[in-house]
Structures are given as C-alpha cells and as structure tokens.
Design an enzyme around this catalytic site. Structure first.
Site, mmCIF file in Angstrom:
data_model
loop_
_atom_site.group_PDB
_atom_site.id
_atom_site.type_symbol
_atom_site.label_atom_id
_atom_site.label_comp_id
_atom_site.label_asym_id
_atom_site.label_seq_id
_atom_site.Cartn_x
_atom_site.Cartn_y
_atom_site.Cartn_z
ATOM 1 N N ASP A 1 1.460 39.182 -25.758
ATOM 2 C CA ASP A 1 2.683 39.883 -26.153
ATOM 3 C C ASP A 1 2.492 40.642 -27.457
ATOM 4 O O ASP A 1 3.307 41.483 -27.815
ATOM 5 C CB ASP A 1 3.831 38.886 -26.367
ATOM 6 N N GLU B 1 11.810 21.649 -9.576
ATOM 7 C CA GLU B 1 12.451 21.982 -8.299
ATOM 8 C C GLU B 1 12.632 20.734 -7.445
ATOM 9 O O GLU B 1 13.699 20.498 -6.880
ATOM 10 C CB GLU B 1 11.615 23.012 -7.521
ATOM 11 N N SER C 1 3.823 20.573 0.554
ATOM 12 C CA SER C 1 3.567 19.191 0.150
ATOM 13 C C SER C 1 4.356 18.294 1.088
ATOM 14 O O SER C 1 5.087 18.786 1.949
ATOM 15 C CB SER C 1 3.993 18.978 -1.307
ATOM 16 N N ASP D 1 13.077 38.145 -21.601
ATOM 17 C CA ASP D 1 12.411 37.422 -20.533
ATOM 18 C C ASP D 1 13.464 36.746 -19.677
ATOM 19 O O ASP D 1 14.461 36.257 -20.197
ATOM 20 C CB ASP D 1 11.474 36.363 -21.118
#
Lengths: 666, 562
Positions: free
Chosen positions: A508, A338, A370, A297
């Site tokens: 998964d 972020e 935002s 991943d």
C-alpha cells in the site's frame, strides 16, 4: 494551566510575536502607550489623565496576554495528550541483542529503552512490555495494544507480512519475537508530533499563510486609516490623543482572529490526536478538509470482518431438520468465521448429535469442499461447482430449485455454499457480507459533504457491485490489486480531485504516498507508516471520515472567526469615532447611537470588549465550529448569519454593557 | 409616481434592456464567434494588423498581455504630451489657444490615458480642436484598453487550465472597431439631430437682446460627447461638461448620454456570463452591483428632491428640490441620479455641480468612487470587482470548510497577496493623498473655496476621483496648480495601472492552475448567498477604510446643518 499562564508572558518576546503581524502591531501600540504613561508622569498635560492612559495601556497588554494564552493553552492541551501517550513508553528495560557481546555473538543485555538506536535488535517474550517502536523480523506473537488504542482484544503481529509493526508501550501476551528498532530515540512519530505541537518545528500551513496575508492586509489598511486621521483631525481643529488613536487602531485590526489563529491550528492537530490519529504535519489536517474522494477497503470498513451465514435453503423434498443437522455436522470442525456463523445461525450445538468416530475432511484448494464422514454417511459442504461435480460423478442430478437458489444468492452479492449427503445435493447455505450498521448514514453524510466514496475489494465485480449499492458507496474497485488503487488515485488526481486512503501493507505504501491524505494503520508495516502522512493508532478504517471532518472544522473555525472579527469593527467605529470628535464637533453626538457615557468610557469600553472577546472565544477555537453537511451554500448562509450578523450585533451589546459598568466609576 | 422619477426609471430600465443583448454581442466578439458585422470589420481589422505587422493569432500569457497594454499606452502618452505642449502652432486652432504648461499637459495626458478625464483646464479656453481630437482618440484608446484587458480576464476565467489567454492586440482592435466605433457613431448622430454642434469652425459671435456682443464657443462636440460617455471617459468638451447647453441641450440628450455611459459597464457583466458560459454568474454580479448602485442612487435622488436643509431653515419652500448648481432642464431628480451614475461608473462627466449637492449626496458620490466597482469603468469595473470576488471567495471558502477556490481554481497565498495589495492601494492613495494635502496648507489652502468640513470634502473628493479614475470634481477646488496637477497625475497613473496589473496577474496565475471539478462541498459562486458575501466584503472594506474620513467631511457637515 499554570504553564500556559507562564507561556503567555514568555510569548510577549517581540522576536516570537513578529510571526503574527496582527498581534505584533498591538505590541508596538502597547509600547507607545507605556511611553505616553511615562510622559504623563513627567508632567505632560496634553494627553489626558494618567489613570485613563494607564488603563488603556493595561487593557492593551491584557489583549496581548489573552492572545498568547490562547496559543499557550492549545499547546498545553496538545502536549498533555501527547505526553499521556508518551508516558506508556518511558524507560522500559529492553532485552538488547548485542551483536558483539562480551561472551558470545548475539548476547542478550538488559538496557534502558532510551539507549536503543535505529537498527538495534531486541527480544520480547510473553509478559514483556515492548520498549520502543519497531518491526518484527522474527517470530509471531499476540500483543495487547490496549495501552495505545484502548481496544482490549489482543492482536496478532508477525514478521514478514503486513502486520509486522509493534508499538512501544504495548505488551506481548504470548510467544516470542525479535524486533528491529525503526527510529532513533526521540524521532518516533509521537515525538515528531509533540515537537509539532510545541511550536519548535511548527510551520504555518499554506492556508494559514494566506489568511495571515489577509489579516496583515487589513492591519495595513487600518494603519493607513489611523495615521491619516491625525492630519485630518488637525485640519478640522479636533486634536486627537495618542491613546484614542491607538485604541482605534487596536480595535479595528482583526485581533480576535489574529490572537486565536495559531490556537485554532494547534487545536486541529490536537483533535486529530484525541481521535487517536498522529498527524505528521498541520498541512495534512488542512488537506483532509478538502478531500474529494475517499478510498475505503471493504473488509473492516464497510462490512464487518467476514461473511456470515444468513439463510438455509433445503432442496425440494428434503426435510428441513435433516438439512439443518447435515449443515451443522459439516461445520463441526470448521474453525473459519464462516463455519462458526453457520452453527450460530442453526442454533444447535453439534455435539448434541452424539456422532461416534467422526472423520473430518479438511478444506483444500483442490477439492474446494470440506465435510465429515461417519458411519455410512459422507457430508460435504463447498463451492457450487465442486459439489456439482461430486454429485454428477455419482450420477445424481443437481436439483433445479437449488440451482435457482444459487443464482439468486450470487446475484444478491452473497456466496452460496452447497451441502450434499452421500453425493446427493441437499440444499444451499447463503453467506452474506454484513454491512456495518450505520455505515449507509455515514456515506450519505459524506455525499452531502461532496465526497465520493470508493470501495476497494478483492471480490468479483458482481458481488462488489451489490455490496457497493447496498452500502451506498459511489464507486468500487473490484478484484483489486495494489496497483489498481494507485492507478485509481492517479486518475482522480489528474482530474483535479484530492484523494484520501487508508492502508496497512507494504504494497500500500506507494498508494499511501501518492494519496493527498494517506492514513497508515499503526499495525501496518514501517514502510506504510513512513509513506502516509497520518498514523491511526486504533487501526480503524472508518477513521478517515472523522479526519475529514476535523479538517473541515479547522478551516471553518478560521473562516468564521475572521468574519466575526471583521464584523465587530462596525460597532467599534460607532463607539470610537464619535468619541474622537465629539468635544470639538458636538453635532457628531448623533453618531453616538449607543449613547455611551463619555468619550473616555466609550474608548475604554471598545478596547475592553476587544480584549475580553479573545478569552471568551478560546473554547470555540479549541473545540472548533461544528460542521454540518448541509451543502456549501446553506452552510455559508448559516455561518454568515451566526458569525457575520452576530459579529455585527454582539459588540453593540457588549460595548454598551461595559460602558454601563464603567460609567459607575467615572 | 411623478414624472421626474419616471424619467429615472426609464433610464435605468432602458440601459438594462440594451445592455443584455450588447453583452451577448461582446461575449461573441471575444469568443471569436461569427457576428453579423464580420463581413464589414474583418477586412478593416486585417488592414490594421498588416500595417502594424502584428499577428493577431499569436497567443499571449498574462505577462505578455500586460506588457502589450503598457507599451501601447506609453507610446500614445508621449504622443499626447507632445501634442498638448505644442498646440499653439499646430493646425485646427481657429481660436488661437495657447500650448499647455508642462505640469498641466502631464496631468491632462495622464488623465486621458487613464480613462479618468480629470480636467484641470477648461475646454473653451484651454484646448484647440486638434487637442480635442487627440483627447477624443484617447477616449477610444483608454476605453478599448479597458475592454480588451477585461476580455483577457474572461479568457482566464474559463473552465480549463491554460497559460495563454488570447492576443491583446486582437482584443484591443476588436474592442475599438466592433464595439466602440459603431455605437459611438450611432450616439453621435442622435446627438447631432438633437441640436449638438459638430463643426471645425471657430467661435461664433452673437448679439444679445440687450445689444451686448458675445463670443460663443463651439466645435466637434457631438463626436466628442458620444465617446466621452460610451467609453466612460467623462472629459467634457466645454468646462461645464454635460451641464453646458451645447454639450447636453435637452432632457432627451440627457437620457441618451445617461444610457450611453452605463451601457458598456452593464454589457460587460453579461459578456462575462456569455464568454465563460456561466450566465448565473452574470446575474449574481449584476444583482450585487445594482443593489449597491441603487442604495447610493435612491437616497441621493430623494435628498436632492427634498431640497437643501439650510434653505428650508430660512422658511423658503423648494418645490423643485435643491437646485443650486443644477440645470433647470434636467431638474433635481435627474441630476441626483446622474451624479451617482457618473461616480459609480467611472465616467466623471457632470450635468450639475457636485460641489453644490447636499452633504450626504456628496458623501454618496464619494462612496461610489471609493467602492469603484458597482458597474465601474469600461472593463476595469469588472477587474475591480474581481478583486472583491477573490477576497469573498477566500473568507467564505473557509467558512464552508474547504480551502478556497474560484471557478475550480485554488486561491492561495500568492493570489491573496496581490488581491490585498490592490484592495489596499485605493484607500492608501485617497487617504494618504488627502492627508498630505491637509497637512500642507501652503500649497492647498488658497485653492479651497470653502474652509472647514466642506473644504476637507473638496480635497478628499479630488483624490478619490483621481484614484478611482473618475474625473469628476468638487468644482470649488482651484485645481490648476503644480501641486494638484502632479499629485493627482501620479495617483491617477497608479490608480489605473496597478488595479489592471493585479487582477490580471491573479487571473493569469489561476488560469494556469489545475482545474478542480465541482462537488457538493464546493462553494457556489453564482448564487445569491455568495452575492451577499461579496456585497458584505465590499461594503465592509469601504466602510472601514473611509468612515473616519467621511465623518470629518460630509457627515460632520450634514449634522452641523441639521
């Protein structure tokens, strides 16, 4: 250690030893020597002195004990490791939810954890130790898993999602959860692993079986060689004593690898456990060494969790400080990683601007931006097209240079965030995935091992490609859905490759089951853990790389010690063969190239060397031969040189040295 | 360099120069690629197939191949037994040779179907021309069988997953018509031109200078000798084999026979590379085999040129080297070289008496047969070598940290079991056979011409030669007794067919497995590192199995004569 010593004697039981054909024949030889010794005490004169025969008997017995000790110590180490994990989950009181309580339905009763059965529910509140493995069926909680993983930061586990599993021995820090027990007492993964190590349910892996056949074959060759030697010697009028024949036989058969074989297998599982990986079978570790393709991943494995702001690009004519101020203010209430990284990059505390009555605009999927409103100012931050729409609706132009910057950022695999003030575009923030330091080297290492790495990500193909190139993975699956993983695995497998992957979610599970090595994260769902063949207690996606190396080490240790064991025979021949015939055929003194003291000392030195080499190699068997990704042929050359050539030379030196010591006594 | 050594070098280089293009041609034949001889042979092949009702395009799996092989061998075995036990009244018997006894016929038939050509009879007095022709047919069949089954191995080693591996009858017919027959024809012609007899007339009578009258045996020798060497058979037309002046008249015929016997085993190595499209693999195998061959041949040649230490001790110089039992027209060097070539390759024809070689040369001859896979017999040498490749792949695969694989196929427990049984078989038959012979002096003591170490070597050599399907002998042994005929017959049968069944079973099972593409971590099986590994496995298995026995035979003999 004391337990291991005791076990080495218990394991002399022929019924147990028969599983190991090489050592079993040694046991038969030892028994025959015992009878010979008794015969001498009864007055047999044809077999030499009692002291000599008895010494041979003792050395053979020691050979057996050393081999058993190797296995026992590997078991002991594995058990100790597993026990330390198990200790964390001993007898904890559990708040059992009794569906048919004495007073009312779902009454809480305190019971010891060992009484919880599969399907039972229990309650855990802040401060409780979770009594056993289970799945959260109600609630959300922060949990301290440091007892198992050693990681001190608490983790969040909640019902329903992919993070619904809890492990016995971990501690609930906040909130309250209802947990359903997923395994019967004594049948958790850890219990299974302990049983695997203890030998009760340990089965030989396919490769171990094949190697045992090879070793049994060699043993048979030497049975033929020794048995036929008797009539040959009689024909040549050179009688051979039983002690000499048995010594020759035991020295020739591959006792070194035969004695260490099971220890090597156990040590492989033990090394996995030390890396905090529970393996459900020895075969899984072995398969890991063969892996051709690794599915990883992106998030958490290749990149550090989330994107980070890496640069600010104000538009032409916009003051840099002003831009920074707007950027910081827009992110003031942005709690996402972020947002935090933007403030971090600016290096300014938002409260230093002393804004009065700020009104924060939350991000919604509709506006896709935002921001903050204060006084007459409206600052917005968001996706390029969202801000473009805002500014164009207000009749402003989207600055050309910012447009360029946006394009550059996108094509570099970054995410642009455009900032506007009163619908006037100010500039753009670059967010980048941060590739984990050192990950390129690890992929390079994998490539040299012949393993193809594949990155799985939800990103669009362009971003995925950029990150894939930067991190050095060989292939990627972009905009991946769970079935994409499955299809990719099937495709690779149909071409004959072995695939390993790591996963956590319920979706998964099919892919984990399909993969040749499926590593489930301990934090993952029960379904995922059942489907995989290993469970990683640390939830660390880079663990796959370690597992592959452990598998390779396991196979290499077997191969190199087999080579060493067989190469040893050359020197042993030069010690024993002249000793057998020298009395009757003095001319064969020329073959005694080591100039050993006497026939008896030569034979004793060879069997003693044969015995003590086993304990001397135990550390190597447990630690494993170091794997170096230098290409298969180079690796073969290296190991042939060390263990092949070394295997020929070492016994010459060893036997000569032992002979020098023995010659002091006789 | 003296001319004797130049001659040897010439023989070695000549066979390589001819073997490489021949290998390419053989590879084409089994890949069914067009060759320039198709126009001639296609109709001939078709006649065979139409006549026998065989469909040459029917694909067979490995079991069907083995059944086909065993069936045709059994049919011809019965035929040979009947012919040999009824020679006396059958045609082509101008010298009135009597029929064979049952045990000798059994030994002889087995010996020829197994490509061994161990001869417990002497051709001049024990075989009619009809019998010789039957044996000659066998020399074609057994060689063709070896080449055809080796072709099955090639098919199995290709880069794909497949249950079927071509048609055995088709491979067999192609081996005989397109490989053995044309080359044998050329060789026989060369031999006739160099003075070898080719006639169906009976013994000739001549008068010597002293006035004595002599009976001189002759017959269809050239045809027999050509296939005897080409098919690595080795059975002589005359008792003295290629030491006989009619069977090997000059140094030139010696060169021709030498090159002919090594030709197909070397060509098969290169045929492998061509057929499976892995030329590098061929060079690896050729390298390992050649190094092994030279390690045996060079010391033998040098020892023979140096002369016998016993005679040196008497103070007699031996300018020609050790010449006891050797022919003056070939000399010590060429005889020494031949003795290793004929034992490394399972020909077993001799141009000098192996019994008379110096002890360590005798040991090298035995070692060559004990290893039995440096070049090896027609087709089957490659099968023997394949077993060692499997063992080497297994150990070295582990050493690089992968479960072992050969050419993209995983080698697992089942294959290891078969490989180990086959690797075990050879030492078992040689050592157990010799042990039985050594412990039954009632049957064997009177047949040995020597006692002590050399007598032991004679027994060891006989079983080694039988098990390796070589057929040469330490000719001091009086081997035409029921004990030797039957025991060697059984050893030859097992030593022929089990080492064919084993490798083909392994290859067949591997062929059916999933193909795994190569990666960086895959062990390369076509480079020098792996070659070294194969060599080490071969050397160690041979050394470990046979060192004690050799110590009591040639090694003890050598040290006691020092």
């Amino acid at each position: 250690m004391r337990e291991a010593l005791k076990q080495s004697i218990v394991k002399l039981d022929p019924r147990k030893l028969v599983r190991n054909p090489v050592m079993f024949t040694v046991e038969i030889g030892t028994a025959i020597m015992f009878i010979v010794c008794i015969g001498i005490l009864q007055g047999d004169r044809s077999e030499g002195t009692f002291a000599y025969n008895f010494t041979v008997f003792i050395v053979l017995l020691l050979t057996l004990l050393f081999a058993n000790f190797a296995e026992a110590i590997a078991e002991a180490r594995g058990k100790a490791q597993a026990n330390s994990l198990r200790k964390t989950r001993e007898e904890t009181p559990a708040k059992w939810i009794n569906p048919m309580g004495e007073m009312y339905v779902d009454e809480l009763t305190i019971v010891p954890s060992s009484q919880l059965k599969k399907g039972d529910k229990f309650l855990c509140e802040a401060g409780d130790i979770i009594p056993t493995d289970g799945e959260i069926i109600e609630g959300i909680a922060t949990i301290d898993e440091s007892a198992i993983t050693g990681e001190s930061a608490p983790v969040i586990r909640e019902s329903g999602g992919d993070k619904s599993s809890v492990t016995g021995g971990t501690k609930v820090l906040s909130d309250r959860i209802v947990v359903q027990v997923t395994s019967e007492p004594g049948e958790s993964f850890l219990d299974k692993m302990i049983a695997l190590v203890e030998g009760a349910s340990r089965q030989k892996t396919p490769n171990e079986i094949a190697l045992t056949i090879l070793l049994a074959g060699f043993t048979l060759v030497f049975i033929i060689v020794t048995i036929t030697l008797k009539p040959f010697a009689d024909f040549a009028n050179t009688p051979i004593t039983i002690a000499a024949l048995i010594s020759l036989f035991v020295c020739l058969i591959p006792t070194t690898i035969g004695g260490l074989l099971s220890a090597i297998g156990i040590a492989g599982m033990d090394r996995a456990l030390r890396a905090n990986v529970i393996t459900k079978s020895g075969k899984a570790v072995e398969t890991a060494g063969d892996i051709d393709v690794l599915l990883l991943d992106k998030t958490g494995t290749i990149t550090i969790g989330n994107r980070k702001a890496t640069a600010f690009y104000p538009s032409n004519g916009i003051d840099k400080n002003h831009f920074t101020k707007c950027v910081v203010l827009s992110s003031m209430s942005d709690d996402t990683p972020e947002g935090k990284s933007i403030i971090e990059l600016a290096g300014i505390n938002p409260s230093s601007y002393k804004i009065d009555n700020p009104r924060f605009i939350k991000f919604t999927a509709e506006t896709r931006c935002s921001g903050i409103d204060f006084e007459q100012t409206q600052i917005r931050k968001g996706a390029t097209d969202a801000i473009r729409r805002l500014s164009e609706a207000a009749g402003n132009i989207f600055p050309l240079d910012t447009q360029e910057a946006v394009k550059t950022i996108s094509s570099n695999g970054g995410t642009p965030l455009v900032v506007s003030e009163n619908n006037q575009v100010l500039g753009v923030i670059e967010l980048q995935d941060i590739i984990k330091p050192g990950i390129q080297e690890r992929f390079e290492r994998l490539r040299k091992m012949g393993i193809k790495t594949v990155m799985v990500t939800g990103d669009n193909p362009l971003t995925a490609k950029f990150i894939a190139e930067k991190a050095g993975v060989d292939d990627f699956i972009a905009e991946a859905k769970p079935e994409d993983k499955m299809n990719y695995i099937k495709k690779e497998q149909s071409e004959g490759r072995l695939v390993a992957m790591m996963g956590d979610g319920t979706n998964d599970a099919p892919a984990l089951a399909q993969a040749d090595v499926g590593v489930a994260m301990n934090s993952g769902t029960q379904a995922a853990k059942e489907a995989g063949n290993m469970v990683d207690l640390d939830n660390d996606p880079t663990k796959l790389i370690e597992i592959v190396e452990i598998g390779k080490q396991l196979l290499m240790t077997r191969g190199t010690l087999t080579t060493f064991s067989i190469a040893n025979d050359v020197a042993k021949y030069f010690a024993i063969i002249p000793a057998l015939f020298i009395v009757a055929i003095p001319a064969l003194q020329h073959l005694n190239i080591m100039h050993l003291h006497s026939p008896e000392s030569a034979i004793l030195s060879a069997v003693i060397f044969n015995a003590i080499i086993i304990p001397m190699l135990i550390p190597l068997a447990l630690k494993g031969v170091t794997y170096k990704p230098i290409g298969a042929s180079a690796l073969l050359r290296r190991n042939l040189l060390i263990y092949g050539l070394g295997g020929i030379l070492v016994p010459f030196i060893g036997i000569k040295a032992i002979d020098l010591i023995i010659s002091l006594f006789i | 360099m003296n001319t004797e050594l130049q001659g040897i070098l010439l023989m070695f280089l000549l066979v390589i120069a001819l073997g490489i293009p021949l290998g390419r041609y053989i590879g084409k034949i089994f890949n069914y690629e067009p060759t320039f001889l198709d126009k001639l042979f296609n109709p001939i092949d078709n006649i065979f197939f139409r006549f026998s009702g065989i469909d040459p395009r029917k694909e067979m799996n490995w079991k069907q191949h083995l059944i086909a092989l065993l069936t045709i061998n059994l049919v011809w075995f019965v035929f040979a037994m009947l012919a040999l036990t009824n020679m006396s009244w059958l045609p082509l018997n101008p010298d009135g040779i009597p029929s064979m006894s049952a045990d000798l016929a059994f030994n002889t038939s087995v010996s020829f179907i197994t490509n061994t050509n161990l001869q417990h009879y002497s051709g001049e007095s024990g075989m009619s021309y009809f019998g010789q022709l039957i044996l000659m047919l066998w020399q074609f069949i057994s060689a063709g069988t070896g080449i055809a089954i080796c072709a099955v191995l090639f098919m199995a080693m290709k880069e794909k997953t497949s249950q079927t591996l071509g048609n055995f009858y088709s491979f067999f017919v192609r081996s005989c018509t397109r490989i053995l027959f044309p080359i044998a024809l050329v060789v026989a012609a060369l031999l006739v031109f160099n003075g070898m007899p080719m006639t169906f007339e009976g013994k000739d009578a001549i008068q010597s200078l002293q006035g004595d009258s002599m009976q001189v045996s002759r017959g269809p020798v050239a045809a027999f000798v050509a296939i005897k060497h080409l098919g690595t058979n080795g059975g002589g037309f005359f008792g003295a084999n290629s030491a006989h002046p009619f069977e090997n008249p000059s140094y030139l015929t010696n060169v021709i026979e030498m090159v002919t016997q090594m030709l197909i085993p070397i060509a098969m190595i290169f045929a492998l590379g061509y057929a499976i499209n892995r030329r590098k693999m061929s060079w690896m195998i050729f390298g390992v085999m050649s190094i092994g061959f030279l390690l045996l041949a060079v010391p033998t040649v040098l020892q023979e040129m140096k002369g016998s230490p016993e005679i040196n001790k008497l103070g007699i110089t031996q300018p020609m080297g050790s010449m006891e039992g050797k022919e003056v027209r070939f000399g010590a060097a060429a005889s020494g070289y031949w003795s290793i070539a004929t034992t490394v390759i399972s020909t077993g024809s001799v141009n000098a008496m192996h019994d008379s070689f110096t002890p360590l040369s005798g040991m090298n001859q035995m070692l060559a047969m004990m290893i039995n896979s440096f070049y090896g017999g027609c087709g089957v040498g490659m099968l023997n070598f394949y077993i060692f490749i499997i063992l080497a792949v297994f150990i070295s695969g582990l050493m690089v940290g992968r479960t072992p694989e050969l050419l993209g196929k995983k080698v697992e427990a089942k294959e290891m079991k078969i490989a180990m049984i086959i690797a075990l078989l050879h030492p078992l038959m040689i050592l157990a056979g010799t042990a039985i012979a050594a412990s039954m002096p009632a049957y064997t003591a009177s047949t040995l011409s020597n006692t002590g170490f050399h007598g032991f070597s004679q027994m060891l050599y006989e079983f080694t030669s039988s098990s390796a399907n070589n057929g040469s002998g330490f000719e001091g042994l009086g081997d035409n007794t029921a004990f030797w005929n039957i025991s060697c017959g059984i050893v030859m049968l097992l030593g022929r067919f089990l080492p064919i069944i084993g490798p083909i079973a392994i290859a067949g099972i591997l062929a059916g497995k999933k193909y795994i593409p190569e990666s960086n971590g895959t062990l390369k099986t076509d480079n020098s590192t792996f070659g070294l590994m194969v060599f080490a496995v071969i050397a160690i298995i041979a050394a470990l199995s046979f060192f004690p026995a050799l110590t009591l035979g040639p090694i003890a003999e050598y040290f006691t004569t020092l």
